[in-house]
Enzyme design. Structure first.
Site, PDB file in Angstrom:
ATOM      1  CG  HIS A  58      -1.744   1.135   1.609  1.00  0.00           C
ATOM      2  ND1 HIS A  58      -3.157   1.045   1.408  1.00  0.00           N
ATOM      3  CD2 HIS A  58      -1.289   2.650   1.578  1.00  0.00           C
ATOM      4  CE1 HIS A  58      -3.761   2.564   1.492  1.00  0.00           C
ATOM      5  NE2 HIS A  58      -2.538   3.062   1.847  1.00  0.00           N
ATOM      6  CD  GLU A  59       1.680   3.409   3.713  1.00  0.00           C
ATOM      7  OE1 GLU A  59       1.744   4.534   3.119  1.00  0.00           O
ATOM      8  OE2 GLU A  59       0.766   3.213   4.797  1.00  0.00           O
ATOM      9  CG  HIS A  62       0.388   5.893  -1.098  1.00  0.00           C
ATOM     10  ND1 HIS A  62      -0.725   6.500  -1.547  1.00  0.00           N
ATOM     11  CD2 HIS A  62      -0.264   5.467   0.243  1.00  0.00           C
ATOM     12  CE1 HIS A  62      -1.841   6.293  -0.881  1.00  0.00           C
ATOM     13  NE2 HIS A  62      -1.506   5.502  -0.068  1.00  0.00           N
TER      14      HIS A  62
END
Length: 266
Positions: A58-59, A62
């Site tokens: 997820h990170e 980004h």
């Protein structure tokens, strides 16, 4: 060290992440084969490991999207190594999400990577950077539920099916919560570039408390019920039944003892 060598080091996958991935793979195998003497322990480690892997992805999503959007500083910050210890704050990004999984079976959005937004040009790029994280959860949920919506459960061991169902529930809750247009969450980051300057200035002071507000509201029984009604509807649309998620959560919390209902369910 040359610039090229430095950039390769910035993007080299972290041994910490590889270790978490290895634990997930081994405990997933133990859950599938029934090798573990205590299947609940294997399920706990498998789901927790897979959940941490999804937090890292997820990170990373980004950061990777920000890199292509113009923020070349994300590499030097270690965001491209998939190392969970590099993502802003280990407590917010990893420890708290895992604790919320244990306590309530909710996929808590983790802490965000720090993006230098001033380097990004174009509102669409800003929105895409914010959307990239929860879209990873959506993809993860699709993978976890694939055996269900593809009607390919024949031969899948019961405990492994339960573990996949519970992991899918975590991904769906994380995606829904992250996409809420609440300051401090990714959903607000998607719409923020399209808001007026005055609105953004007024909202800015409450952004650090957005996540706390959401979870305070989830303590209200009516809102909590409505939230999980939406989650259950999404899972049912993907072929995952309530029994699978319930038994997955019960098996995950192995320290509470064996649930006889789930142990005899087909």
């Amino acid at each position: 060290m040359t610039i090229a060598a430095s950039r390769r080091a910035e993007r080299r996958i972290s041994p910490v992440f590889l270790g978490i991935l290895a634990v997930t793979a081994v405990t997933g195998w133990a859950t599938w084969t029934g090798f573990a003497q205590q299947p609940g322990v294997a399920v706990f480690l498998f789901v927790t490991g897979a959940w941490v892997v999804s937090l890292c992805l997820h990170e990373y999503a980004h950061a990777r999207t920000a890199l292509h959007g113009g923020d070349i500083t994300v590499g030097a910050k270690g965001y491209l190594t998939l190392n969970p210890l590099k993502y802003t704050h280990a407590l917010l990004s990893i420890v708290l999400p895992v604790l919320f999984v244990i306590m309530g079976g909710i996929g808590l959005p983790g802490g965000a990577v720090f993006i230098e937004r001033g380097r990004i040009r174009g509102r669409w790029k800003h929105s895409l950077i914010s959307a990239a994280g929860p879209l990873t959860n959506v993809l993860f949920a699709a993978v976890c539920t694939a055996p269900f919506w593809l009607d390919a459960l024949d031969g899948v061991p019961r405990d492994f099916r339960y573990a996949l169902a519970f992991l899918a529930l975590l991904q769906v809750t994380a995606a829904i919560l992250n996409f809420l247009p609440v300051p401090g969450l990714d959903g607000y980051g998607v719409v923020e570039p399209w808001l007026s300057y005055n609105i953004r200035r007024q909202v800015e002071p409450i952004a650090p408390f957005g996540l706390l507000l959401v979870f305070a509201l989830l303590w209200i029984p009516a809102l909590n019920g409505a939230f999980f009604d939406v989650v259950d509807a999404v899972l049912r649309a993907l072929g995952v039944g309530d029994l699978d998620t319930y038994c997955g959560y019960e098996l995950y919390r192995f320290w509470l003892g064996t649930n006889e209902y789930c142990s005899v369910s087909p």
